[in-house]
Design a protein around this motif. Structure first.
Motif, PDB file in Angstrom:
ATOM      1  N   SER A   1      31.943  34.902  39.294  1.00 54.86           N
ATOM      2  CA  SER A   1      32.556  35.209  40.594  1.00 54.86           C
ATOM      3  C   SER A   1      31.513  35.496  41.665  1.00 54.86           C
ATOM      4  O   SER A   1      30.594  36.291  41.447  1.00 54.86           O
ATOM      5  N   LEU A   2      31.707  34.878  42.812  1.00 58.39           N
ATOM      6  CA  LEU A   2      30.784  35.122  43.927  1.00 58.39           C
ATOM      7  C   LEU A   2      31.296  36.225  44.850  1.00 58.39           C
ATOM      8  O   LEU A   2      30.521  36.913  45.495  1.00 58.39           O
TER       9      LEU A   2
ATOM     10  N   ASN B   1      46.170  43.984  39.871  1.00 53.43           N
ATOM     11  CA  ASN B   1      46.005  44.902  38.740  1.00 53.43           C
ATOM     12  C   ASN B   1      46.991  44.624  37.609  1.00 53.43           C
ATOM     13  O   ASN B   1      46.637  44.736  36.440  1.00 53.43           O
ATOM     14  N   ILE B   2      48.205  44.230  37.973  1.00 53.88           N
ATOM     15  CA  ILE B   2      49.176  43.866  36.922  1.00 53.88           C
ATOM     16  C   ILE B   2      48.658  42.634  36.171  1.00 53.88           C
ATOM     17  O   ILE B   2      48.641  42.568  34.947  1.00 53.88           O
ATOM     18  N   PHE B   3      48.167  41.644  36.944  1.00 53.32           N
ATOM     19  CA  PHE B   3      47.627  40.421  36.332  1.00 53.32           C
ATOM     20  C   PHE B   3      46.479  40.762  35.367  1.00 53.32           C
ATOM     21  O   PHE B   3      46.433  40.275  34.240  1.00 53.32           O
ATOM     22  N   VAL B   4      45.596  41.611  35.826  1.00 57.06           N
ATOM     23  CA  VAL B   4      44.415  41.938  35.015  1.00 57.06           C
ATOM     24  C   VAL B   4      44.829  42.660  33.730  1.00 57.06           C
ATOM     25  O   VAL B   4      44.299  42.384  32.654  1.00 57.06           O
TER      26      VAL B   4
ATOM     27  N   THR C   1      41.715  32.546  42.666  1.00 57.80           N
ATOM     28  CA  THR C   1      41.478  31.375  41.812  1.00 57.80           C
ATOM     29  C   THR C   1      40.517  31.735  40.678  1.00 57.80           C
ATOM     30  O   THR C   1      40.756  31.407  39.503  1.00 57.80           O
ATOM     31  N   ALA C   2      39.456  32.438  41.018  1.00 56.66           N
ATOM     32  CA  ALA C   2      38.479  32.837  39.993  1.00 56.66           C
ATOM     33  C   ALA C   2      39.142  33.709  38.928  1.00 56.66           C
ATOM     34  O   ALA C   2      38.869  33.569  37.728  1.00 56.66           O
ATOM     35  N   LEU C   3      40.063  34.572  39.375  1.00 58.50           N
ATOM     36  CA  LEU C   3      40.759  35.458  38.433  1.00 58.50           C
ATOM     37  C   LEU C   3      41.658  34.681  37.489  1.00 58.50           C
ATOM     38  O   LEU C   3      41.684  34.941  36.279  1.00 58.50           O
ATOM     39  N   VAL C   4      42.402  33.724  38.057  1.00 60.34           N
ATOM     40  CA  VAL C   4      43.313  32.928  37.219  1.00 60.34           C
ATOM     41  C   VAL C   4      42.498  32.145  36.182  1.00 60.34           C
ATOM     42  O   VAL C   4      42.849  32.111  34.986  1.00 60.34           O
ATOM     43  N   ILE C   5      41.385  31.569  36.607  1.00 63.20           N
ATOM     44  CA  ILE C   5      40.533  30.815  35.658  1.00 63.20           C
ATOM     45  C   ILE C   5      40.036  31.743  34.552  1.00 63.20           C
ATOM     46  O   ILE C   5      40.079  31.420  33.369  1.00 63.20           O
ATOM     47  N   LEU C   6      39.621  32.934  34.948  1.00 62.55           N
ATOM     48  CA  LEU C   6      39.142  33.912  33.969  1.00 62.55           C
ATOM     49  C   LEU C   6      40.270  34.279  32.995  1.00 62.55           C
ATOM     50  O   LEU C   6      40.049  34.366  31.780  1.00 62.55           O
TER      51      LEU C   6
END
Ligand SMILES: Nc1nc2c(ncn2[C@@H]2O[C@H](COP(=O)(O)OP(=O)(O)OP(=O)(O)O)[C@@H](O)[C@H]2O)c(=O)[nH]1
Ligand SMILES: [Mg+2]
Length: 260
Positions: A197-198, A161-164, A244-249
């Protein structure tokens, strides 16, 4: 990046009637949730008697799909999509979103099958839709929280959540939970078909797309309780895939607000 082209075995779906009167669709992705699903659907209908319920089951070995088949024969509000194998939480919810758009529901509520998302909060989610396009059942606002969650799960969830908030700049405290109500026309506007994202990062990516397309986000507090029955589907592979998907996003969205 993988694309989301998921073959759904239409032949095994229950017949779906036009929904001119039904306005709310509650969708539940399931994988081995036989011990939870019947009681959950019944509790949902106590809170929201006119809502339709759509279960997206990935050929659960424990027979969840067959049980819901039986329930759907007795209750026209209950529907099921059968998919051939475990294809990921994200693609299951996307399937429900497509259906909600196609069938012109007004609201789509997503929740987990394991009672972590209690049906007692459903009415608050719907109430909040008067002023918002998305309502989140939130663990991280005043009045919300988690119960019986191990420290590691809490730490991962808080970090996500902090990352987002830092990288995706979504103005919400709980961007990783899956207990949400969406305005279906807003989902259509956000072009959710383009979500990559899958798995579990689907929740953050959809929220990001909706926010970038102008959706107003609200939150209502929930107490998230750790599952009591059945097994977790989160494993190391799934966690790495979602992070990984989050970091790419996050990298892709740096410096731009409008992706839609
Ligand atoms: N159809 C489908 N449903 C899935 C899949 N993976 C998880 N689910 C469902 O998604 C919901 C969330 O999964 P959970 O295993 O409860 O994940 P979690 O809440 O993060 O973790 P725990 O509560 O600790 O088990 C549940 O209803 C699962 O049955 C999948 O690949 N396909
Ligand atoms: Mg769970």
């Amino acid at each position: 990046m993988e694309m989301l082209a998921i073959p759904v075995h239409r032949s095994r779906q229950t017949k779906l009637k036009p929904h001119s009167l039904s306005r709310i669709l509650v969708c539940i992705a399931t994988y081995n949730e036989k011990t939870n699903i019947e009681k959950l659907i019944s509790d949902i209908h106590i809170e929201l008697p006119t809502a339709d319920v759509l279960v997206i089951d990935d050929n659960s070995p424990d027979g969840t799909g067959e049980l819901v088949d039986e329930l759907s024969k007795k209750d026209s509000r209950i529907h099921i999509f059968h998919r051939p194998r475990k294809l990921g939480l994200g693609t299951a919810i996307l399937e429900a979103m497509r259906f909600a758009i196609r069938e012109k529901y007004h609201y789509l509520i997503n929740m987990d099958a394991d009672f972590s998302h209690s049906p007692r909060y459903l009415k608050n989610l719907i109430k909040g839709m008067k002023k918002n396009d998305i309502m989140i059942g939130s663990r991280y606002i005043v009045g919300g929280g988690t119960k019986n969650w191990p420290f590691t799960r809490k730490a991962i969830s808080k970090s996500v959540n902090i990352f987002v908030r830092l990288f995706l700049k979504i103005p919400a405290r709980d961007c990783s939970g899956g207990f949400r109500c969406y305005s279906v026309p807003k989902l259509e506007k956000a072009k959710i078909e383009e979500v990559k994202s899958l798995g579990y990062s689907f929740h953050q990516e959809v929220l990001h797309r909706c926010y970038c397309s102008g959706a107003k986000i609200g939150e209502t507090p929930i107490l998230f309780e750790n599952r009591k029955q059945g097994k977790s589907k989160v494993n190391f592979h799934e966690a790495v895939r979602s992070l990984t998907a989050l970091v790419i996003l996050g990298i892709k969205s740096m410096g731009r607000k409008n992706i839609v």
